[in-house]
Design an enzyme around this catalytic site. Structure first.
Site: not given
Ligand code: AP5
Ligand code: MG
Length: 194
Positions: A13, A88, A127, A129, A140
């Site tokens: 994403k 979400r 990654r 994080r 998650r």
């Molecule tokens: P990346 O692009 O970072 O993927 P992502 O889908 O953004 O993954 P996240 O880990 O950020 O998702 P998430 O939903 O758990 O976290 P968020 O920060 O939103 O890619 C992942 C990895 O793969 C990277 O290293 C990238 O380089 C690699 N990659 C990407 N594409 C690739 C490809 N094609 N080939 C190879 N490698 C590739 O949320 C974090 C926390 O915040 C949640 O757990 C929750 O506690 C809170 N939160 C956030 N939003 C909300 C909400 N709306 N409501 C409630 N809680 C929320």
């Molecule tokens: Mg992300």
């Protein structure tokens, strides 16, 4: 143009929504990044969000909505934005629809990035994080299945859902994203001409 990205952790994403925002010239809004920023600054929202984020659970709808809608009010979002990680939950999606409707706007599309669980785990394990340790990633993923997956029906029923295969290189996935957005644009201009 308001577009939301939906997908489990590691689906890409962040990677794809940043590229799409740059390509369309609109802001990229990641709730994960906003919340991590709030946690670092130890703001009131950050303090409340920290525990849920560290354990891989979702932050409460009211906190996330507060942070997102105050950002969406800013002038740079007037011509649209790309939402990464919001909504979400079904209540968040309803709140977004309500917010847009009050402004006479509609969501342009919800893009689901579909990736196998094996590939998600592989991507996140390389990654590093803070919330990428195995136990937190599994939580998650559970939260995604339980609370976010129902959004696919929500947007499917409203005929705005577009499914995008998320495996392959980042460039390959982005070409698919561009293809879907081009189709969305041409069908919305056809509608406007009718
Ligand atoms: P990346 O692009 O970072 O993927 P992502 O889908 O953004 O993954 P996240 O880990 O950020 O998702 P998430 O939903 O758990 O976290 P968020 O920060 O939103 O890619 C992942 C990895 O793969 C990277 O290293 C990238 O380089 C690699 N990659 C990407 N594409 C690739 C490809 N094609 N080939 C190879 N490698 C590739 O949320 C974090 C926390 O915040 C949640 O757990 C929750 O506690 C809170 N939160 C956030 N939003 C909300 C909400 N709306 N409501 C409630 N809680 C929320
Ligand atoms: Mg992300």
């Amino acid at each position: 143009m308001q577009i939301v990205f939906i997908g489990p952790p590691g689906a890409g994403k962040g990677t794809q929504s940043v590229r799409l925002a740059e390509y369309l010239g609109v802001p990229h809004l990641s709730t994960g990044e906003m919340l991590r920023g709030a946690c670092r600054q130890k703001s009131e929202i950050g303090i409340k969000a920290t525990e849920a984020m560290e354990s891989g659970q979702l932050v409460s709808d009211d906190l996330v909505e507060e942070i997102v809608f105050s950002r969406l009010e800013k002038p740079d979002c007037e011509s649209g934005c790309i939402l990464d990680g919001f909504p979400r939950t079904v209540p968040q999606a309803e709140a977004l629809d309500h917010w847009l409707a009050k402004r006479g706007q509609l969501l342009s599309g919800a893009l689901e990035l579909r990736v196998s669980k094996e590939l998600l785990v592989e991507r996140l394990s390389s990654r590093g994080r803070e919330d990428d340790d195995q136990g937190t990633v599994l939580e998650r993923l559970r939260q995604y299945d339980k609370l976010t997956h129902p959004l696919l029906d929500y947007y499917g029923n409203r005929q705005v859902l577009q499914v995008i295969e998320g495996s392959g290189t980042q460039d390959e996935v982005f070409s698919r994203v561009q293809g879907v957005v081009a189709e969305m644009n041409s069908s919305s201009s056809e509608q406007a001409e009718k």
